[in-house]
Enzyme design. Sequence first.
Site, PDB file in Angstrom:
ATOM      1  N   ASP A   1       0.792  -1.229   0.000  1.00  0.00           N
ATOM      2  CA  ASP A   1       0.000   0.000   0.000  1.00  0.00           C
ATOM      3  C   ASP A   1       0.830   1.289   0.000  1.00  0.00           C
ATOM      4  O   ASP A   1       0.627   2.167  -0.837  1.00  0.00           O
ATOM      5  CB  ASP A   1      -0.969   0.002   1.191  1.00  0.00           C
ATOM      6  CG  ASP A   1      -1.945   1.166   1.149  1.00  0.00           C
ATOM      7  OD1 ASP A   1      -2.364   1.535   0.045  1.00  0.00           O
ATOM      8  OD2 ASP A   1      -2.284   1.695   2.215  1.00  0.00           O
TER       9      ASP A   1
ATOM     10  N   CYS B   1     -15.969  -6.750 -16.556  1.00  0.00           N
ATOM     11  CA  CYS B   1     -17.011  -5.790 -16.169  1.00  0.00           C
ATOM     12  C   CYS B   1     -18.093  -5.676 -17.241  1.00  0.00           C
ATOM     13  O   CYS B   1     -19.258  -5.409 -16.927  1.00  0.00           O
ATOM     14  CB  CYS B   1     -16.402  -4.408 -15.911  1.00  0.00           C
ATOM     15  SG  CYS B   1     -15.448  -4.288 -14.387  1.00  0.00           S
TER      16      CYS B   1
ATOM     17  N   CYS C   1     -21.622  -3.316 -17.606  1.00  0.00           N
ATOM     18  CA  CYS C   1     -22.107  -2.886 -16.288  1.00  0.00           C
ATOM     19  C   CYS C   1     -21.476  -1.550 -15.888  1.00  0.00           C
ATOM     20  O   CYS C   1     -20.272  -1.344 -16.044  1.00  0.00           O
ATOM     21  CB  CYS C   1     -21.780  -3.947 -15.250  1.00  0.00           C
ATOM     22  SG  CYS C   1     -22.327  -3.504 -13.579  1.00  0.00           S
TER      23      CYS C   1
ATOM     24  N   CYS D   1     -21.336   0.819 -10.515  1.00  0.00           N
ATOM     25  CA  CYS D   1     -20.471   1.554  -9.590  1.00  0.00           C
ATOM     26  C   CYS D   1     -20.402   3.031  -9.956  1.00  0.00           C
ATOM     27  O   CYS D   1     -20.405   3.903  -9.076  1.00  0.00           O
ATOM     28  CB  CYS D   1     -19.079   0.930  -9.541  1.00  0.00           C
ATOM     29  SG  CYS D   1     -18.246   0.804 -11.138  1.00  0.00           S
TER      30      CYS D   1
ATOM     31  N   CYS E   1     -22.078   6.035  -7.312  1.00  0.00           N
ATOM     32  CA  CYS E   1     -21.064   6.727  -6.512  1.00  0.00           C
ATOM     33  C   CYS E   1     -21.675   7.997  -5.923  1.00  0.00           C
ATOM     34  O   CYS E   1     -22.158   8.853  -6.671  1.00  0.00           O
ATOM     35  CB  CYS E   1     -19.840   7.070  -7.365  1.00  0.00           C
ATOM     36  SG  CYS E   1     -18.585   8.010  -6.461  1.00  0.00           S
TER      37      CYS E   1
ATOM     38  N   CYS F   1     -13.774  11.511  -3.670  1.00  0.00           N
ATOM     39  CA  CYS F   1     -14.090  10.175  -3.155  1.00  0.00           C
ATOM     40  C   CYS F   1     -14.308  10.230  -1.644  1.00  0.00           C
ATOM     41  O   CYS F   1     -13.460  10.740  -0.906  1.00  0.00           O
ATOM     42  CB  CYS F   1     -12.949   9.218  -3.496  1.00  0.00           C
ATOM     43  SG  CYS F   1     -13.167   7.554  -2.862  1.00  0.00           S
TER      44      CYS F   1
ATOM     45  N   CYS G   1     -15.464   4.256   2.407  1.00  0.00           N
ATOM     46  CA  CYS G   1     -16.739   4.101   1.707  1.00  0.00           C
ATOM     47  C   CYS G   1     -16.692   2.805   0.911  1.00  0.00           C
ATOM     48  O   CYS G   1     -15.694   2.519   0.256  1.00  0.00           O
ATOM     49  CB  CYS G   1     -16.985   5.289   0.781  1.00  0.00           C
ATOM     50  SG  CYS G   1     -18.538   5.194  -0.152  1.00  0.00           S
TER      51      CYS G   1
ATOM     52  N   CYS H   1     -19.185   1.544  -4.015  1.00  0.00           N
ATOM     53  CA  CYS H   1     -18.869   1.021  -5.351  1.00  0.00           C
ATOM     54  C   CYS H   1     -18.526  -0.463  -5.318  1.00  0.00           C
ATOM     55  O   CYS H   1     -18.472  -1.117  -6.366  1.00  0.00           O
ATOM     56  CB  CYS H   1     -17.737   1.827  -6.008  1.00  0.00           C
ATOM     57  SG  CYS H   1     -16.142   1.685  -5.175  1.00  0.00           S
TER      58      CYS H   1
ATOM     59  N   CYS I   1     -21.541  -3.922  -6.692  1.00  0.00           N
ATOM     60  CA  CYS I   1     -20.923  -4.667  -7.790  1.00  0.00           C
ATOM     61  C   CYS I   1     -21.484  -6.089  -7.877  1.00  0.00           C
ATOM     62  O   CYS I   1     -21.402  -6.851  -6.907  1.00  0.00           O
ATOM     63  CB  CYS I   1     -19.410  -4.709  -7.599  1.00  0.00           C
ATOM     64  SG  CYS I   1     -18.547  -5.664  -8.884  1.00  0.00           S
TER      65      CYS I   1
END
Length: 379
Positions: free
Chosen positions: A134, A188, A191, A194, A198, A214, A240, A243, A247
């Site tokens: 990360d 995906c 679709c 998301c 949002c 965001c 959050c 999204c 899915c």
Amino acid sequence: MNINQFQQNLIEYAATIGIDKIGFTTVSPFHELKNRLIRQQELGYASGFEEPDLDKRTHPELLLEEAQSIISIAIAYPSKMKNAPQSVKGARRGIFARASWGIDYHTVLREKLAQLELYILTHIPDARLRSMVDTGELSDRAVAERSGIGWSAKNCSIITPEFGSYVYLGEMISSIPFAPSEQMEDQCGDCSLCLDVCPTGALIEGGQLNAQRCIAFITQTKTMVPDEFRAKIGNRIYGCDTCQTVCPKNKGKANLHQEAFTPDPELVKPLLLPLLSMSNRTFKETYGHMSGSWRGKNPIQRNAIIALAHFKEEAAVPTLIELMLHDARPVIRGTAAWAIGKINTEEGLIALKKAEKKEQEEQVIEEIRKGLAFYTIQN
């Protein structure tokens, strides 16, 4: 040593220590990613938390001498919580996003990568290795996508067939020439759920996120939350999941097998009012093991105030008045003033008028006046 056989042994070992997916890729530069990152910066969409040097983010060979491959790992985290407490009038609760459930994933993934490193060095003592999770220079998602862990989805997450997008990612640059894994096709399709749901329109288009809009980013900032986002935050106090929860690829993916990430319902869905009087020490003792604590208690308390306003929780007004009149932090005083106005009690009106005469900080005065304006609008 037969590298192909060792690679297979490594894959099998990874499974025994709780790594859910492992993939491999080369150290070739991420040229397409670099172009996207440049575009993000030009548009002002970056969060500011990222590594600023784009070459380091996209050229793995710069990060380790003799680098030849990258190992990518994924560990699933739960999407469901057992015995979730209810948020009711007089005992309102906030919510930490799923990525903050259980033990901080940075800790867990670093331990797994350290175990992999030890295994590799036991068999190849002169191997050069460098792991990151990360906060490293590389893009975890870009590495995972190229390593066949999953595909890069429209919601800017990596989606795996087995665990959906509920996976933490980490990687290790290696001097060993592992064979690259096959990349996964984008699934995906047409679709766009998301993008459609949002709350703030942060997903500009498939695969492009304006981090500044965001909610996951906004809940981690330390300044006053812009007006347009306050109602959108709702009772979220960290992160959050919208999204992800909408899915279709996440449907039925509970991912309850990683005990380290099993949530304590009282911690991940905490009562809001007690958060407001929590000391730094108590906050660290209570929440310090969670990834959602990394910015300290101030953003969490600010978000809790916004959540109480969202619920129009009248029982919170005395505490909010105390914060507005006596807290040393302008962001907390100001947010409390705004929240008092949203909740709209007579007691709150009297306190706002008192605060307007006393307050010296221009930013807070502005919020007090916003609070007072609610009385004009609602009454």
